[in-house]
Write an enzyme that holds these catalytic residues in place. Structure first.
Site: not given
Length: 190
Positions: A14, A89, A128, A134, A145
């Site tokens: 995204k 969402r 990532r 992260r 998630r």
């Protein structure tokens, strides 16, 4: 106004595709997280209320988020359009967004649903995590998630199908190929 909702599971691309859309179509980017942080940092009335919820470990109510987004949207009156990132969402948020846009004489133009295989999402997010450091990009958190996404957020696709705004985008392949599919979808409603 060209109003785009970009949608997809964590790791679907995204952020990458949003940047390309913004550059190609001259849209403004409204990220719920950025708006929330800005309102709290500037200690606006809405920001103070939101901070109170967050400090108690609660979700910021939809109505409050929609009011913040409305304020941002009103500040972009001369805009060609907006890409909504991280919002809506849930179906109540989608309904609130529709109402807010309709009150301003516009609506969501298209909802782009980036579709990526689960194994690929996990691979991308782990990668990532290595690059960005992260802490939420570890296998256990990623699976959690994705589970939350499927349960809470995925039903939004049906909402936008009923609205006639949903376009499934093949989110696998090169960034350029995926952006090509996105451009076809946007140009069809422009």
């Amino acid at each position: 106004m060209l109003n785009v909702v970009i949608f997809g599971a964590p790791g679907s691309g995204k952020g990458t595709q949003s940047e390309l859309i913004i550059k190609e179509y001259g849209l403004d980017h409204i990220s719920t997280g950025d708006v929330l942080r800005s309102e709290m940092k500037n200690e606006t009335e809405l920001g103070k209320i939101a901070k109170d919820f967050i400090e108690k470990g609660q979700l910021v109510p939809d109505e409050l988020i929609v009011n913040m987004l409305a304020k941002v949207l009103d500040s972009k009156k001369d805009s060609k359009g907006v890409i909504f990132d991280g919002f809506p969402r849930t179906i109540p948020q989608a309904e609130a967004l529709k109402k807010m846009l309709n009150e301003r004489g516009t609506d969501v133009s298209v909802m782009l649903n980036l579709q990526v295989d689960e194994d690929e999402l996990i691979k991308r997010l782990l990668e990532r995590g290595k690059v960005s450091g992260r802490s939420d990009d570890n296998l256990e958190t990623i699976k959690s998630r994705l589970d939350v996404y499927h349960k809470q957020t995925a039903p939004l696709a049906d909402f936008y199908v009923k609205e006639g705004k949903h376009v499934a985008i093949k989110g696998m392949g090169s960034i350029e190929d995926i952006f090509g599919y996105i451009k076809e979808a946007i140009n069809a409603v422009k």
